[in-house]
Design a protein around this motif. Sequence first.
Motif, PDB file in Angstrom:
ATOM      1  N   CYS B  18      88.980 -36.471  93.483  1.00 36.41           N
ATOM      2  CA  CYS B  18      88.031 -37.064  94.877  1.00 36.41           C
ATOM      3  C   CYS B  18      87.188 -35.940  95.007  1.00 36.41           C
ATOM      4  CB  CYS B  18      89.016 -36.746  95.662  1.00 36.41           C
ATOM      5  SG  CYS B  18      88.855 -37.761  97.316  1.00 36.41           S
ATOM      6  N   PRO B  19      85.961 -36.017  95.285  1.00 40.71           N
ATOM      7  CA  PRO B  19      84.996 -34.740  95.047  1.00 40.71           C
ATOM      8  C   PRO B  19      84.658 -34.951  96.233  1.00 40.71           C
ATOM      9  CG  PRO B  19      83.913 -37.621  95.115  1.00 40.71           C
ATOM     10  CD  PRO B  19      85.291 -37.589  94.763  1.00 40.71           C
ATOM     11  N   HIS B  20      85.361 -35.742  97.491  1.00 39.60           N
ATOM     12  CA  HIS B  20      84.916 -34.979  98.845  1.00 39.60           C
ATOM     13  C   HIS B  20      86.646 -34.368  99.516  1.00 39.60           C
ATOM     14  CE1 HIS B  20      81.294 -36.198  99.379  1.00 39.60           C
ATOM     15  NE2 HIS B  20      81.398 -37.280  98.674  1.00 39.60           N
ATOM     16  N   ASP B  21      87.149 -32.884  99.403  1.00 41.04           N
ATOM     17  CA  ASP B  21      87.808 -32.656  99.840  1.00 41.04           C
ATOM     18  C   ASP B  21      88.649 -33.269 101.296  1.00 41.04           C
ATOM     19  OD1 ASP B  21      90.567 -30.834  99.361  1.00 41.04           O
ATOM     20  OD2 ASP B  21      89.768 -29.754 101.152  1.00 41.04           O
ATOM     21  N   ARG B  22      87.610 -33.306 102.134  1.00 42.97           N
ATOM     22  CA  ARG B  22      88.629 -33.598 103.188  1.00 42.97           C
ATOM     23  C   ARG B  22      88.943 -35.963 102.885  1.00 42.97           C
ATOM     24  NH1 ARG B  22      86.512 -31.684 108.184  1.00 42.97           N
ATOM     25  NH2 ARG B  22      86.822 -33.583 109.809  1.00 42.97           N
ATOM     26  N   ASP B  23      88.208 -35.841 102.101  1.00 44.17           N
ATOM     27  CA  ASP B  23      88.997 -37.027 102.006  1.00 44.17           C
ATOM     28  C   ASP B  23      90.374 -37.909 100.778  1.00 44.17           C
ATOM     29  OD1 ASP B  23      87.150 -38.655 103.645  1.00 44.17           O
ATOM     30  OD2 ASP B  23      85.782 -38.602 101.534  1.00 44.17           O
ATOM     31  N   ARG B  24      90.725 -36.241 100.301  1.00 44.92           N
ATOM     32  CA  ARG B  24      92.032 -36.606  99.755  1.00 44.92           C
ATOM     33  C   ARG B  24      93.084 -37.626 100.083  1.00 44.92           C
ATOM     34  NH1 ARG B  24      92.398 -30.854  98.053  1.00 44.92           N
ATOM     35  NH2 ARG B  24      94.662 -31.409  96.706  1.00 44.92           N
ATOM     36  N   GLU B  25      93.690 -38.833  99.504  1.00 43.34           N
ATOM     37  CA  GLU B  25      94.610 -39.520  99.460  1.00 43.34           C
ATOM     38  C   GLU B  25      96.301 -38.454  99.675  1.00 43.34           C
ATOM     39  OE1 GLU B  25      94.517 -43.621  99.913  1.00 43.34           O
ATOM     40  OE2 GLU B  25      92.595 -43.237 100.985  1.00 43.34           O
ATOM     41  N   LEU B  26      97.586 -38.791  99.822  1.00 42.50           N
ATOM     42  CA  LEU B  26      98.618 -38.798  98.722  1.00 42.50           C
ATOM     43  C   LEU B  26      98.818 -39.538  97.993  1.00 42.50           C
ATOM     44  CD1 LEU B  26     101.088 -38.362 102.871  1.00 42.50           C
ATOM     45  CD2 LEU B  26      99.620 -36.476 101.167  1.00 42.50           C
ATOM     46  N   THR B  27      99.446 -38.945  97.683  1.00 41.26           N
ATOM     47  CA  THR B  27      99.931 -39.809  96.369  1.00 41.26           C
ATOM     48  C   THR B  27     101.216 -41.178  96.446  1.00 41.26           C
ATOM     49  OG1 THR B  27     101.515 -38.185  95.555  1.00 41.26           O
ATOM     50  CG2 THR B  27      99.392 -37.905  94.352  1.00 41.26           C
ATOM     51  N   ALA B  28     101.529 -41.871  96.067  1.00 39.62           N
ATOM     52  CA  ALA B  28     102.719 -42.288  96.093  1.00 39.62           C
ATOM     53  C   ALA B  28     104.016 -41.659  96.483  1.00 39.62           C
ATOM     54  CB  ALA B  28     103.075 -43.277  94.590  1.00 39.62           C
ATOM     55  N   GLU B  29     104.044 -40.328  95.282  1.00 39.08           N
ATOM     56  CA  GLU B  29     104.879 -39.622  95.524  1.00 39.08           C
ATOM     57  C   GLU B  29     105.002 -38.634  96.727  1.00 39.08           C
ATOM     58  OE1 GLU B  29     104.938 -36.470  92.956  1.00 39.08           O
ATOM     59  OE2 GLU B  29     106.893 -35.154  93.124  1.00 39.08           O
ATOM     60  N   GLY B  30     103.913 -37.826  96.616  1.00 40.19           N
ATOM     61  CA  GLY B  30     103.610 -37.424  98.683  1.00 40.19           C
ATOM     62  C   GLY B  30     104.330 -38.748  99.395  1.00 40.19           C
ATOM     63  N   ARG B  31     103.718 -39.694  99.482  1.00 39.98           N
ATOM     64  CA  ARG B  31     103.732 -40.442 100.482  1.00 39.98           C
ATOM     65  C   ARG B  31     105.769 -40.694 101.033  1.00 39.98           C
ATOM     66  NH1 ARG B  31      99.665 -43.562  98.781  1.00 39.98           N
ATOM     67  NH2 ARG B  31     100.818 -45.000  97.791  1.00 39.98           N
ATOM     68  N   LYS B  32     106.313 -41.126  99.711  1.00 37.58           N
ATOM     69  CA  LYS B  32     107.453 -41.071  99.930  1.00 37.58           C
ATOM     70  C   LYS B  32     108.355 -40.296  99.668  1.00 37.58           C
ATOM     71  CE  LYS B  32     111.256 -42.768  96.190  1.00 37.58           C
ATOM     72  NZ  LYS B  32     111.803 -42.599  94.644  1.00 37.58           N
ATOM     73  N   LYS B  33     107.848 -38.764  99.172  1.00 29.73           N
ATOM     74  CA  LYS B  33     108.855 -38.094  99.896  1.00 29.73           C
ATOM     75  C   LYS B  33     108.389 -37.639 101.409  1.00 29.73           C
ATOM     76  CE  LYS B  33     109.051 -35.239  95.891  1.00 29.73           C
ATOM     77  NZ  LYS B  33     108.998 -34.073  94.701  1.00 29.73           N
ATOM     78  N   THR B  34     107.600 -37.461 102.029  1.00 24.17           N
ATOM     79  CA  THR B  34     106.927 -37.141 102.657  1.00 24.17           C
ATOM     80  C   THR B  34     107.951 -37.963 103.868  1.00 24.17           C
ATOM     81  OG1 THR B  34     104.663 -36.807 102.502  1.00 24.17           O
ATOM     82  CG2 THR B  34     105.089 -36.721 105.120  1.00 24.17           C
ATOM     83  N   ARG B  35     108.047 -39.221 104.025  1.00 27.49           N
ATOM     84  CA  ARG B  35     108.396 -40.055 104.767  1.00 27.49           C
ATOM     85  C   ARG B  35     110.001 -39.918 104.612  1.00 27.49           C
ATOM     86  NH1 ARG B  35     107.673 -44.626 107.441  1.00 27.49           N
ATOM     87  NH2 ARG B  35     105.568 -44.836 106.136  1.00 27.49           N
TER      88      ARG B  35
END
Lengths: 164, 164
Positions: B18-35
């Motif tokens: 993702c060339p634009h640092d501001r736009d980087r999304e959570l990964t599926a793992e990141g979303r799951k662990k955060t939840r």
Amino acid sequence: MTYVYLFRHGIAIDRELCPHDRDRELTAEGRKKTRTIGEKLYQLGLRASLILTSPLVRAHQTAQILADCLQEPPLEVVEWLAPEGDFAAWEAWHDSHRGVEAVFLVGHEPDLSSWAEVMTWGQVSGNILLKKAGLIGLVTYPDQPLRGTCTLFLLLPPKILLGL
Amino acid sequence: MTYVYLFRHGIAIDRELCPHDRDRELTAEGRKKTRTIGEKLYQLGLRASLILTSPLVRAHQTAQILADCLQEPPLEVVEWLAPEGDFAAWEAWHDSHRGVEAVFLVGHEPDLSSWAEVMTWGQVSGNILLKKAGLIGLVTYPDQPLRGTCTLFLLLPPKILLGL
């Protein structure tokens, strides 16, 4: 590097019920909560190469429960973990045990949170809150002094482990 | 007094993807662990009067998941929580919101751990380790400045909540 876990003793009987502060025992609730926390720490993968404890009964009992939960690492009583503990003695111990993987220090407040501050920032503000049966986790590094160089990675109030 | 929770965003996609640092999304793992962490925090009784977040996508997504788990408190995007955040702006926000019971700040490293150090000790050593989806808990006091007066009561690596 060494993982250092500073663990405050569990809930003890009131001072009014025991004239000698050194002899105050854990209450039934203090024993039970300390054991639950020790079991959860084991479940989380925490291990101790050895456990050092203050000689006071409430700390020694806490250390014995932790040893029980963590597969019986060696348990050693050190006078320098008694209240108004001797940080220089801890520094000397650490200097002569550089290869240790993970050590628990079971003791008292305000010593433990003050030691964590000295290890992390080199000075004491009194602004860390460490509850009974609470835990502080630090990493120390080889060839570095203990003052102001360690990494603080964990400050765990007992209610977190008791509530899950 | 106000409970302040500094929460670092979850695991995001690589910079190369993702060339634009501001736009980087959570990964599926990141979303799951955060939840999972948000749900455990709710189970432990943590509540937020409101959630402030960095505008970067990975932080905003983290804040939305936390809001979901914590019964939808108001969620506000503030530019001063973007990387190289503005501590003075946080001080000003805090000064004008003294009655707030509990506020989450969702943002980035090394800002959040540095802010915790400034709030607790008045200076930065860089010796606090805050992992992704990790949490720092502080208490601030009425009529006191934010620098060097707050109580640090919680430093929670994600693996503690994920492991129980």
